[in-house]
Design an enzyme around this catalytic site. Structure first.
Site, PDB file in Angstrom:
ATOM      1  N   THR A   7       0.837  -1.199   0.000  1.00 29.35           N
ATOM      2  CA  THR A   7       0.000   0.000   0.000  1.00 29.35           C
ATOM      3  C   THR A   7       0.870   1.245   0.000  1.00 29.35           C
ATOM      4  O   THR A   7       1.956   1.256   0.601  1.00 29.35           O
ATOM      5  CB  THR A   7      -0.964   0.056   1.211  1.00 29.35           C
ATOM      6  N   ASN A   9      -0.892   4.046   0.823  1.00 27.47           N
ATOM      7  CA  ASN A   9      -1.703   4.862   1.725  1.00 27.47           C
ATOM      8  C   ASN A   9      -0.972   4.897   3.073  1.00 27.47           C
ATOM      9  O   ASN A   9      -0.891   3.891   3.771  1.00 27.47           O
ATOM     10  CB  ASN A   9      -3.099   4.227   1.856  1.00 27.47           C
ATOM     11  N   ASP A  69      -7.612  -4.417   1.187  1.00 30.91           N
ATOM     12  CA  ASP A  69      -8.621  -3.566   0.552  1.00 30.91           C
ATOM     13  C   ASP A  69      -9.782  -3.467   1.521  1.00 30.91           C
ATOM     14  O   ASP A  69     -10.219  -4.472   2.098  1.00 30.91           O
ATOM     15  CB  ASP A  69      -9.082  -4.103  -0.801  1.00 30.91           C
ATOM     16  N   PHE A 150      -8.098   7.973  10.388  1.00 32.85           N
ATOM     17  CA  PHE A 150      -8.180   8.542   9.038  1.00 32.85           C
ATOM     18  C   PHE A 150      -9.545   8.213   8.445  1.00 32.85           C
ATOM     19  O   PHE A 150     -10.372   7.550   9.071  1.00 32.85           O
ATOM     20  CB  PHE A 150      -7.050   7.983   8.152  1.00 32.85           C
ATOM     21  N   GLY A 151      -9.757   8.682   7.214  1.00 29.98           N
ATOM     22  CA  GLY A 151     -10.961   8.301   6.465  1.00 29.98           C
ATOM     23  C   GLY A 151     -12.252   8.629   7.213  1.00 29.98           C
ATOM     24  O   GLY A 151     -12.456   9.754   7.681  1.00 29.98           O
ATOM     25  N   TYR A 152     -13.114   7.629   7.310  1.00 30.23           N
ATOM     26  CA  TYR A 152     -14.430   7.815   7.925  1.00 30.23           C
ATOM     27  C   TYR A 152     -14.395   7.665   9.444  1.00 30.23           C
ATOM     28  O   TYR A 152     -15.454   7.659  10.084  1.00 30.23           O
ATOM     29  CB  TYR A 152     -15.432   6.813   7.332  1.00 30.23           C
ATOM     30  N   LYS A 173      -8.874   1.056  18.819  1.00 30.09           N
ATOM     31  CA  LYS A 173      -9.413   0.867  17.463  1.00 30.09           C
ATOM     32  C   LYS A 173      -8.909  -0.463  16.904  1.00 30.09           C
ATOM     33  O   LYS A 173      -9.692  -1.278  16.419  1.00 30.09           O
ATOM     34  CB  LYS A 173      -8.995   2.026  16.535  1.00 30.09           C
TER      35      LYS A 173
HETATM   36  P1  IMP Z   1      -8.688   1.381  -0.349  1.00 28.76           P
HETATM   37  O1  IMP Z   1      -8.729   0.099   0.421  1.00 28.76           O
HETATM   38  O2  IMP Z   1      -7.303   1.882  -0.562  1.00 28.76           O
HETATM   39  O3  IMP Z   1      -9.525   1.305  -1.572  1.00 28.76           O
HETATM   40  O4  IMP Z   1      -9.323   2.534   0.540  1.00 28.76           O
HETATM   41  C1  IMP Z   1     -10.258   2.255   1.483  1.00 28.76           C
HETATM   42  C2  IMP Z   1     -10.998   3.514   1.906  1.00 28.76           C
HETATM   43  O5  IMP Z   1     -11.969   3.085   2.866  1.00 28.76           O
HETATM   44  C3  IMP Z   1     -10.139   4.549   2.614  1.00 28.76           C
HETATM   45  O6  IMP Z   1      -9.687   5.556   1.754  1.00 28.76           O
HETATM   46  C4  IMP Z   1     -11.097   5.109   3.653  1.00 28.76           C
HETATM   47  O7  IMP Z   1     -11.904   6.091   3.063  1.00 28.76           O
HETATM   48  C5  IMP Z   1     -11.974   3.921   3.982  1.00 28.76           C
HETATM   49  N1  IMP Z   1     -11.416   3.155   5.122  1.00 28.76           N
HETATM   50  C6  IMP Z   1     -10.850   1.920   5.109  1.00 28.76           C
HETATM   51  N2  IMP Z   1     -10.449   1.573   6.331  1.00 28.76           N
HETATM   52  C7  IMP Z   1     -10.744   2.610   7.133  1.00 28.76           C
HETATM   53  C8  IMP Z   1     -10.551   2.838   8.529  1.00 28.76           C
HETATM   54  O8  IMP Z   1      -9.989   2.050   9.284  1.00 28.76           O
HETATM   55  N3  IMP Z   1     -11.023   4.021   8.992  1.00 28.76           N
HETATM   56  C9  IMP Z   1     -11.637   4.934   8.205  1.00 28.76           C
HETATM   57  N4  IMP Z   1     -11.809   4.786   6.903  1.00 28.76           N
HETATM   58  C10 IMP Z   1     -11.369   3.628   6.370  1.00 28.76           C
END
Ligand code: IMP
Length: 201
Positions: A7, A9, A69, A150-152, A173
């Site tokens: 990743t 990210n 993912d 992060f994210g949501y 978490k």
């Molecule tokens: P991907 O797996 O790189 O396609 O991205 C997953 C997306 O889901 C992230 O950019 C977040 O928006 C969301 N996401 C996945 N895991 C988490 C988490 O642990 N907390 C908050 N958002 C998450």
């Protein structure tokens, strides 16, 4: 043999490094390499994308590679944003815009149930791959709270808690999250494979 966390990210990489600790196993992330390909996440399942990322990175690096993912499924939105969670509000990825769009979509909606889902895939350098999956049930809050994660995370209250993921200390978490649970399964179900990597070159 090193294990590559497939990743770029930074938030996910940090979480995975905090959670996934196999004694004797050297773990690197795609952020440590400049020459690995960008893998387009164009599959319509978490499993499909996790497999695609793990296999592409393993074949390109010649290392074992592990990919995550993940995403958020909101029941009142028919499971959206799901595999499109990262880009819910469009490109480039913007967590605040995603959260704002989610709150607007749920304005006046009573049913706030949702879950995070995570698939972790592990590929050998030839592309032989296996997966584990986990989820974390919860509710979408009415406004963002907390500044961790992060994210949501500022909107997601996991089942059994009164705070959002973004208000909880990282260890709390990880103990219950979709990613923490999937990596725990990976640790247990792939113990022999992972141990064999600590012995290799
Ligand atoms: P991907 O797996 O790189 O396609 O991205 C997953 C997306 O889901 C992230 O950019 C977040 O928006 C969301 N996401 C996945 N895991 C988490 C988490 O642990 N907390 C908050 N958002 C998450």
């Amino acid at each position: 043999m090193k294990l590559l966390i497939a990743t770029r990210n930074r938030h996910k990489a940090e979480e995975i490094l905090q959670i996934f600790n196999v004694p004797g196993l050297e773990v690197v992330t795609a952020l440590d390499f400049s020459d690995l390909p960008d893998v387009e996440e164009d599959k319509d399942t978490f499993e499909g994308n996790a497999i695609k990322k793990a296999v592409a990175m393993a074949k390109n690096s010649g290392l074992w590679a592990m990919a995550d993912d993940s995403g958020l499924e909101v029941d009142a939105l028919g499971g959206e944003p799901g595999v499109y969670s990262a880009r819910f509000a469009g490109e480039p990825v913007d967590y605040d815009a995603n959260n704002a769009k989610l709150l607007i979509a749920l304005a006046g909606v009573e049913n706030r149930t949702a879950r995070f889902r995570c698939v972790v895939a592990l590929s050998d350098p030839d592309g032989n791959v296996k997966t584990v999956e986990a989820k974390c049930e919860g509710l979408i809050d009415f406004y963002p709270k907390g500044d961790q994660g992060f994210g949501y995370d500022p909107l997601f209250i996991p089942e059994g808690k009164t705070q959002t993921f973004a208000e909880l200390p990282p260890e709390e978490k990880h103990a219950i999250s979709h990613r923490g649970r999937a990596l725990q399964k990976a640790h247990e179900q792939w113990a022999d494979t992972l141990r064999s990597l600590t012995l290799g070159p």
